[in-house]
Motif scaffolding. Structure first.
Motif, PDB file in Angstrom:
ATOM      1  N   CYS A 179     -24.894 -16.733  16.626  1.00 41.85           N
ATOM      2  CA  CYS A 179     -24.960 -17.327  14.820  1.00 41.85           C
ATOM      3  C   CYS A 179     -25.722 -18.262  15.120  1.00 41.85           C
ATOM      4  CB  CYS A 179     -23.376 -17.883  14.905  1.00 41.85           C
ATOM      5  SG  CYS A 179     -21.650 -16.375  14.566  1.00 41.85           S
ATOM      6  N   ALA A 180     -26.058 -19.479  16.052  1.00 40.89           N
ATOM      7  CA  ALA A 180     -27.240 -20.927  16.374  1.00 40.89           C
ATOM      8  C   ALA A 180     -27.858 -20.354  15.534  1.00 40.89           C
ATOM      9  CB  ALA A 180     -26.802 -21.003  17.059  1.00 40.89           C
ATOM     10  N   GLU A 181     -28.286 -19.078  16.645  1.00 42.84           N
ATOM     11  CA  GLU A 181     -30.145 -18.310  17.015  1.00 42.84           C
ATOM     12  C   GLU A 181     -30.143 -18.109  15.933  1.00 42.84           C
ATOM     13  OE1 GLU A 181     -30.709 -15.898  20.386  1.00 42.84           O
ATOM     14  OE2 GLU A 181     -30.447 -18.367  21.438  1.00 42.84           O
ATOM     15  N   ASP A 182     -28.933 -17.409  14.836  1.00 38.58           N
ATOM     16  CA  ASP A 182     -29.651 -16.093  13.619  1.00 38.58           C
ATOM     17  C   ASP A 182     -29.764 -17.041  12.210  1.00 38.58           C
ATOM     18  OD1 ASP A 182     -29.635 -14.368  15.037  1.00 38.58           O
ATOM     19  OD2 ASP A 182     -27.584 -13.713  14.061  1.00 38.58           O
ATOM     20  N   GLY A 183     -29.777 -18.796  12.370  1.00 40.38           N
ATOM     21  CA  GLY A 183     -29.441 -19.766  11.774  1.00 40.38           C
ATOM     22  C   GLY A 183     -28.412 -19.795  10.823  1.00 40.38           C
TER      23      GLY A 183
END
Length: 292
Positions: A179-183
């Motif tokens: 989720c964090a990597e996807d923004g």
């Protein structure tokens, strides 16, 4: 299946792992071996993995992990002297849930530190899932990209995630890292046994904890979710429905021709607890009404 791999942005040597957590590394000269992921079952092992089984392990499984490319394995001290045929480094340890949570979080890049974490508890699974859905919709209305972890429907922004429930410590850290990597700006967690195993939220700091049961005190709410291991600290805001949130929710529900506004009320209360101004909430509700 659980593996922190595609979402990892950190590496760790076996020597650092052993010294940091007080584990026994054999052979001792394997200190510079670098692991690139953690796997808690055979199906999750990839080249570079540290095999850290969540169930009792035997020599056959260790040989399988070795054949699949594991760079090391964590086994209980009871197996000392029984792993001579294993050619990969072995760490003898009985890691606690807290240690596993810290390790998984560190290797995943501490994703809960970069996300606003909302956790929804409730009287039953259906209420929790509804609360998660309503909060996700509401945060989206306010312009926040959101990740959702719920047995009802997990997703990272618009991408649906195919997960096996209930989730383990490793599953949660990996999913939050995705989720964090996807923004995503926020992650919403369903606090239910259908979604999470006990201790699954070790090393996950919760910013806002919401509960649909107004009859519980804050201490009772914290106690009711302790089994999941989430960190509820001094900066955590506890949210329940309030007369103010009920009024805003009932006005919005009336505009949509709906009769049940309790889940929306909890969402509004949680967003207020997160520091969003009431004027922004009213504006989002008005825009949503106009769009519908």
């Amino acid at each position: 299946m659980s593996a922190i791999s595609e979402s990892m942005n950190r590496r760790m040597t076996l020597g650092l792992l052993a010294s940091r957590y007080g584990f026994d590394l054999d052979p001792t000269f394997a200190t510079e071996v670098t692991i690139t992921s953690i796997a808690d079952d055979i199906d999750s092992v990839r080249p570079g993995s540290l095999f850290m089984p969540s169930a009792p392990v035997d020599e056959q499984q260790l040989r399988q992990a070795q054949a699949l490319g594991a760079y090391g394995a964590v086994v209980p001290h009871a197996l000392r002297g029984k792993t001579e045929d294993i050619q990969i480094p072995v760490i003898y340890a009985e890691p606690t849930a807290q240690q596993l949570g810290r390790l998984a979080s560190e290797m995943a890049g501490s994703p809960s530190d970069s996300l606003a974490v909302f956790a929804v508890a409730g009287s039953d699974t259906q209420a929790v899932d509804q609360g998660v859905r309503d909060l996700a919709d509401f945060l989206h209305m306010l312009g926040n990209p959101v990740g959702v972890i719920s047995s009802g429907n997990s997703q990272s922004l618009e991408r649906y995630l195919d997960l096996n429930y209930p989730l383990s410590i490793l599953d949660v850290q990996r999913t939050m890292a995705v989720c964090a990597e996807d923004g995503a700006a926020a992650a919403i967690l369903a606090l239910s046994e259908e979604t999470l195993k006990d201790d699954a939220l070790q090393s996950v700091s919760v910013d806002v904890l919401g509960c649909d049961d107004n009859g519980l005190s804050e201490a009772d709410i914290v106690k009711s979710v302790a089994r999941f291991g989430c960190t509820v600290g001094k900066r955590t805001r506890i949210a329940v429905r309030t007369p103010e949130s009920d009024m805003l929710a009932s006005q919005a529900a009336a505009a949509y021709g709906q009769t049940n506004s309790s889940a929306l009320s909890l969402s509004i209360s949680m967003v207020l607890a997160a520091g969003v101004r009431k004027a922004n909430i009213k504006s989002a509700l008005r825009v949503s009404r106009d769009l519908n």
